[in-house]
Design an enzyme around this catalytic site. Structure first.
Site, mmCIF file in Angstrom:
data_model
loop_
_atom_site.group_PDB
_atom_site.id
_atom_site.type_symbol
_atom_site.label_atom_id
_atom_site.label_comp_id
_atom_site.label_asym_id
_atom_site.label_seq_id
_atom_site.Cartn_x
_atom_site.Cartn_y
_atom_site.Cartn_z
ATOM 1 N N GLY A 139 12.166 51.085 83.726
ATOM 2 C CA GLY A 139 13.254 52.051 83.725
ATOM 3 C C GLY A 139 14.469 51.360 83.134
ATOM 4 N N GLY A 156 17.344 52.876 82.457
ATOM 5 C CA GLY A 156 18.505 53.756 82.659
ATOM 6 C C GLY A 156 19.685 52.970 83.205
ATOM 7 N N ARG A 170 17.905 63.198 98.652
ATOM 8 C CA ARG A 170 16.936 62.165 98.266
ATOM 9 C C ARG A 170 15.513 62.690 98.432
ATOM 10 N NH1 ARG A 170 20.832 58.828 100.792
ATOM 11 N NH2 ARG A 170 21.719 57.333 99.344
ATOM 12 N N VAL A 212 13.421 50.164 93.508
ATOM 13 C CA VAL A 212 14.789 50.698 93.595
ATOM 14 C C VAL A 212 14.779 52.232 93.606
ATOM 15 C CG1 VAL A 212 17.052 50.766 92.436
ATOM 16 C CG2 VAL A 212 15.733 48.653 92.418
ATOM 17 N N SER A 213 13.745 52.828 93.007
ATOM 18 C CA SER A 213 13.699 54.289 92.850
ATOM 19 C C SER A 213 13.785 55.016 94.192
ATOM 20 C CB SER A 213 12.390 54.693 92.151
ATOM 21 O OG SER A 213 12.133 53.873 91.034
ATOM 22 N N ASN A 214 14.423 56.159 94.175
ATOM 23 C CA ASN A 214 14.599 56.973 95.390
ATOM 24 C C ASN A 214 13.537 58.054 95.543
ATOM 25 O OD1 ASN A 214 16.753 56.127 97.009
ATOM 26 N ND2 ASN A 214 18.265 56.971 95.605
ATOM 27 N N ARG A 259 28.493 48.515 100.773
ATOM 28 C CA ARG A 259 29.435 49.647 100.839
ATOM 29 C C ARG A 259 30.233 49.590 102.144
ATOM 30 N NH1 ARG A 259 25.221 54.009 98.234
ATOM 31 N NH2 ARG A 259 25.923 53.740 96.084
ATOM 32 N N HIS A 262 16.943 54.332 103.847
ATOM 33 C CA HIS A 262 18.066 54.539 102.938
ATOM 34 C C HIS A 262 18.300 56.041 102.836
ATOM 35 C CE1 HIS A 262 20.819 53.861 99.717
ATOM 36 N NE2 HIS A 262 20.078 54.453 98.811
#
Ligand code: TXD
Length: 307
Positions: free
Chosen positions: A7, A9, A87, A117-119, A150, A174
């Site tokens: 990916g 992106g 999600r 990492v993909s949701n 965060r 997550h």
């Protein structure tokens, strides 16, 4: 060290760029289905290396031959959330993508460590685990580091202090049910409750839970990628340098915390073998209940998969 990023992106390209800048790989491969795009981004990145003083060779491709023998594969392929999209709504589409990507990856790199990492993150980590047939030590998902970052940022903003002096841990899946552990949040070792009142802490916890959507609402056409990429690279670096870092990541639980058969975020030790230890921390009754609720939500979503 050979690293592949699937990916190219927003997150994938940023992960690749940081890896290149930090020179964590001798060879870095970016794979994407969009014709020409990974080649263009990889060549551009490779051309930055003489300026950056990095020896990482960057290759872009639409196939998997170039990925053969990768030590680490970061999977970022999939759709990003759009405003108003949960999600969970992403699950069906991204499960298909992560399944096909994992199948192709393992054929060429049977000994790799997979960082997903993909949701939706915990469910996609399970997909990669199941489809790869890898031991659980070699499949982990990135989320807790981002959620914790965060949370730490919001505390720093509230107090006007350095983010560096805030120690914290966010556990669980997550998603909206993630569990920032207030009882383990300290500022240079001093409990957060000595700095902030309960109402302020609760507001920060809520903002952390909504941290992803806050960025989506600003960007409108995509989701966060600078902090997510930095978080994924922190995991990559812990493996590459065998750092034995203690970081919150999504892993398959096998009885730890009384939970079995689902991925969820817990503190783990990361080194060159991947997940080298799962650390069980004591939780308050409220935190334990919230953690179990979060893990059971992930498990229910895993149950909906058609693999
Ligand atoms: O905390 C976290 N884990 C996350 C997760 C934080 C941020 C982003 N998170 C999720 O990562 C997000 O919800 C998405 O599911 C992924 C990737 O996010 P990104 O922001 O990078 O999305 P982009 O920019 O749309 O990039 C996805 C790329 C895009 O270039 C597609 O062409 C490519 O994935 N894609 C594929 N590549 C290879 N192979 C296949 N099959 C494929 N399908 C799509």
């Amino acid at each position: 060290m050979k690293i592949t990023v699937i990916g190219g992106g927003n997150v994938g390209a940023t992960v690749a760029h940081i890896i290149t800048q930090k020179q964590l790989a001798n060879e870095l491969v970016i794979v994407d289905v969009v014709e020409g795009m990974p080649m263009g981004k990889a060549l551009d990145m490779y051309e930055s290396t003489p300026i950056e003083g990095s020896d990482t060779k960057v290759i872009g491709t639409n196939g998997y031959d170039e990925t053969a023998g990768s030590d680490i594969v970061v999977i970022t392929a999939g759709l990003a959330r759009k405003p108003g999209m949960t999600r969970e709504q992403l699950q069906e589409t991204n499960a298909e993508i992560v399944k096909s990507v994992t199948e192709s990856v393992v054929k060429k790199s049977p000994n790799a460590i997979l960082i997903v990492v993909s949701n939706p993150l915990d469910v996609m980590s399970y997909v990669a685990y199941k489809v790869s047939g890898f031991p659980r030590e070699r499949v982990m998902g990135m989320a807790g580091i981002l959620d914790t970052a965060r949370y730490r940022t919001f505390i720093a903003m509230e107090l006007g202090i350095s983010v560096k002096d805030i120690q914290a841990l966010v556990l669980g899946g997550h998603g909206d049910s993630m569990v920032p552990l207030v009882s383990y949040t300290t500022i240079s070792g001093v409990p957060i409750t000595q700095f902030l009142d309960q109402a302020t802490i609760e507001r920060i916890v809520k903002r952390t839970r909504d941290g992803g959507i806050e960025i989506v609402n600003f960007l409108k056409t995509g989701s966060a990628y600078y902090a997510p990429a930095a978080a994924a690279v922190e995991m990559v670096e812990a493996v590459v340098k065998d750092k034995k870092r203690i970081l919150p990541c999504s892993v398959l639980l096998n009885g730890e915390y009384g939970i079995t058969g689902t991925f969820t975020g817990v503190p783990i030790m990361i080194g060159k073998k991947g997940v080298e230890k799962i650390i069980e921390v004591k939780l308050t009754p409220e935190e334990k209940a919230a953690f179990e609720k979060s893990a059971s939500e992930v498990k229910a979503n895993i149950g909906k998969l058609k693999l």
